[in-house]
Design a protein around this motif. Structure first.
Motif, PDB file in Angstrom:
ATOM      1  N   MET A  13      -4.208  -2.132   5.155  1.00 23.92           N
ATOM      2  CA  MET A  13      -4.107  -1.636   3.859  1.00 23.92           C
ATOM      3  C   MET A  13      -2.539  -0.881   3.723  1.00 23.92           C
ATOM      4  O   MET A  13      -2.074  -1.050   2.576  1.00 23.92           O
ATOM      5  CB  MET A  13      -5.072  -0.611   3.450  1.00 23.92           C
ATOM      6  N   GLY A  14      -2.372  -0.627   5.002  1.00 23.25           N
ATOM      7  CA  GLY A  14      -0.773   0.184   5.191  1.00 23.25           C
ATOM      8  C   GLY A  14       0.176  -1.066   4.919  1.00 23.25           C
ATOM      9  O   GLY A  14       1.292  -0.870   4.488  1.00 23.25           O
TER      10      GLY A  14
ATOM     11  N   GLU B 274      -3.773  -5.189  -5.242  1.00 24.17           N
ATOM     12  CA  GLU B 274      -3.706  -3.892  -3.953  1.00 24.17           C
ATOM     13  C   GLU B 274      -5.205  -3.757  -3.348  1.00 24.17           C
ATOM     14  O   GLU B 274      -5.934  -3.873  -4.272  1.00 24.17           O
ATOM     15  CB  GLU B 274      -3.141  -2.633  -4.270  1.00 24.17           C
ATOM     16  N   PRO B 275      -5.274  -3.577  -2.139  1.00 29.18           N
ATOM     17  CA  PRO B 275      -6.586  -3.414  -1.582  1.00 29.18           C
ATOM     18  C   PRO B 275      -7.343  -1.984  -1.886  1.00 29.18           C
ATOM     19  O   PRO B 275      -6.771  -1.173  -2.167  1.00 29.18           O
ATOM     20  CB  PRO B 275      -6.418  -3.354  -0.324  1.00 29.18           C
ATOM     21  N   GLN B 276      -8.816  -2.316  -2.317  1.00 30.03           N
ATOM     22  CA  GLN B 276      -9.165  -0.964  -2.759  1.00 30.03           C
ATOM     23  C   GLN B 276     -10.097  -0.498  -1.640  1.00 30.03           C
ATOM     24  O   GLN B 276     -10.254   0.638  -1.346  1.00 30.03           O
ATOM     25  CB  GLN B 276      -9.993  -1.232  -4.113  1.00 30.03           C
ATOM     26  N   ARG B 277     -10.794  -1.213  -1.126  1.00 28.39           N
ATOM     27  CA  ARG B 277     -11.839  -0.797  -0.216  1.00 28.39           C
ATOM     28  C   ARG B 277     -12.384  -2.018   0.827  1.00 28.39           C
ATOM     29  O   ARG B 277     -12.134  -3.013   0.423  1.00 28.39           O
ATOM     30  CB  ARG B 277     -12.956  -0.094  -0.682  1.00 28.39           C
TER      31      ARG B 277
ATOM     32  N   LEU C 147       1.897  -8.501   4.857  1.00 27.52           N
ATOM     33  CA  LEU C 147       0.791  -9.405   4.911  1.00 27.52           C
ATOM     34  C   LEU C 147       0.643 -10.378   3.857  1.00 27.52           C
ATOM     35  O   LEU C 147       0.640 -11.789   4.100  1.00 27.52           O
ATOM     36  CB  LEU C 147      -0.719  -8.933   4.957  1.00 27.52           C
ATOM     37  N   VAL C 148       0.665 -10.066   2.527  1.00 29.38           N
ATOM     38  CA  VAL C 148       0.690 -10.875   1.447  1.00 29.38           C
ATOM     39  C   VAL C 148       2.080 -11.268   0.828  1.00 29.38           C
ATOM     40  O   VAL C 148       1.828 -12.261  -0.002  1.00 29.38           O
ATOM     41  CB  VAL C 148      -0.327 -10.365   0.371  1.00 29.38           C
ATOM     42  N   GLY C 149       3.041 -10.734   1.242  1.00 31.11           N
ATOM     43  CA  GLY C 149       4.333 -10.856   0.498  1.00 31.11           C
ATOM     44  C   GLY C 149       4.639  -9.860  -0.563  1.00 31.11           C
ATOM     45  O   GLY C 149       3.549  -9.355  -1.169  1.00 31.11           O
ATOM     46  N   PRO C 150       5.766  -9.449  -1.007  1.00 28.77           N
ATOM     47  CA  PRO C 150       5.951  -8.569  -1.920  1.00 28.77           C
ATOM     48  C   PRO C 150       5.637  -8.593  -3.315  1.00 28.77           C
ATOM     49  O   PRO C 150       5.340  -7.760  -4.020  1.00 28.77           O
ATOM     50  CB  PRO C 150       7.500  -8.625  -1.740  1.00 28.77           C
TER      51      PRO C 150
ATOM     52  N   VAL D 181     -16.400  -7.310   3.679  1.00 34.67           N
ATOM     53  CA  VAL D 181     -15.847  -7.727   2.442  1.00 34.67           C
ATOM     54  C   VAL D 181     -14.753  -6.742   2.046  1.00 34.67           C
ATOM     55  O   VAL D 181     -14.776  -5.651   2.047  1.00 34.67           O
ATOM     56  CB  VAL D 181     -16.884  -7.453   1.113  1.00 34.67           C
ATOM     57  N   LEU D 182     -13.638  -7.285   1.843  1.00 35.47           N
ATOM     58  CA  LEU D 182     -12.143  -6.630   1.353  1.00 35.47           C
ATOM     59  C   LEU D 182     -12.342  -6.886  -0.127  1.00 35.47           C
ATOM     60  O   LEU D 182     -12.048  -7.805  -0.522  1.00 35.47           O
ATOM     61  CB  LEU D 182     -10.989  -7.162   2.353  1.00 35.47           C
TER      62      LEU D 182
END
Length: 177
Positions: free
Chosen positions: A86-87, A102-105, A92-95, A112-113
């Motif tokens: 998450m940081g 954005e990842p939530q939990r 990881l996914v590109g700018p 599951v992400l």
């Protein structure tokens, strides 16, 4: 039986130098045993082990090593790795994707992400990229850490309830998600 005894070679008689060597080895072993016993007795009188010149488990650790040891002892490897993802989400996914999603939990039990996007178009795009993204995350975190990517659309405006609200109509919130 006397024939068997005569067939065996007799051990050579030890000379003075060899006897002295044997005596020295035996004396060293006895001294070592006495020293170990005295050391144990001394430690018991002092109340246990004391710090010495050599490293042991009680020595201070660098902060990173102490945190890694704590994570391992508590079994927090997976949550810590996911927190690291998450940081490092933009790397990881590109700018461009990171700007809109954005990842939530992370649900550790279901693996599951959950990711939230700022528009339905980006949510659709991320749903199409989900298999590649899950493979990339598992490559980074370890196989099977993330089984599914749950993509959420935008949250939409807050629902208002009051006197001027028409019953049965959800309002602008029904077009999101």
């Amino acid at each position: 039986m006397s024939e068997q005894q005569s067939d065996r070679p007799e051990p050579p008689e030890l000379s003075g130098v060899d006897l002295a060597r044997q005596a020295l080895v035996a004396a060293k072993e006895q001294a070592r045993a006495r020293g170990a016993a005295a050391q144990q007795k001394k430690q018991a009188r002092r109340g246990g082990l004391r710090s010495g010149a050599r490293a042991d488990g009680r020595d201070p650790l660098p902060l990173g090593a102490a945190i890694n040891r704590l994570i391992t002892e508590r079994g927090w490897e997976t949550p810590a790795a996911v927190g690291g993802v998450m940081g490092r989400w933009p790397q990881l996914v590109g700018p461009e994707v990171a700007q809109h999603c954005e990842p939530q939990r992370y649900d550790e039990d279901a693996r599951v992400l959950t990711v939230q996007c700022d528009s339905t178009a980006w949510a659709t795009q991320l749903r199409l990229l989900a298999p590649q993204l899950v493979a990339r995350l598992n490559e980074d975190l370890g196989h099977g850490t993330v089984k599914m990517l749950k993509v959420l659309g935008p949250g939409g405006p807050a629902r208002r309830y009051g006197a001027l609200r028409a019953p049965g109509s959800k309002g602008p919130g029904d077009t999101y998600g």
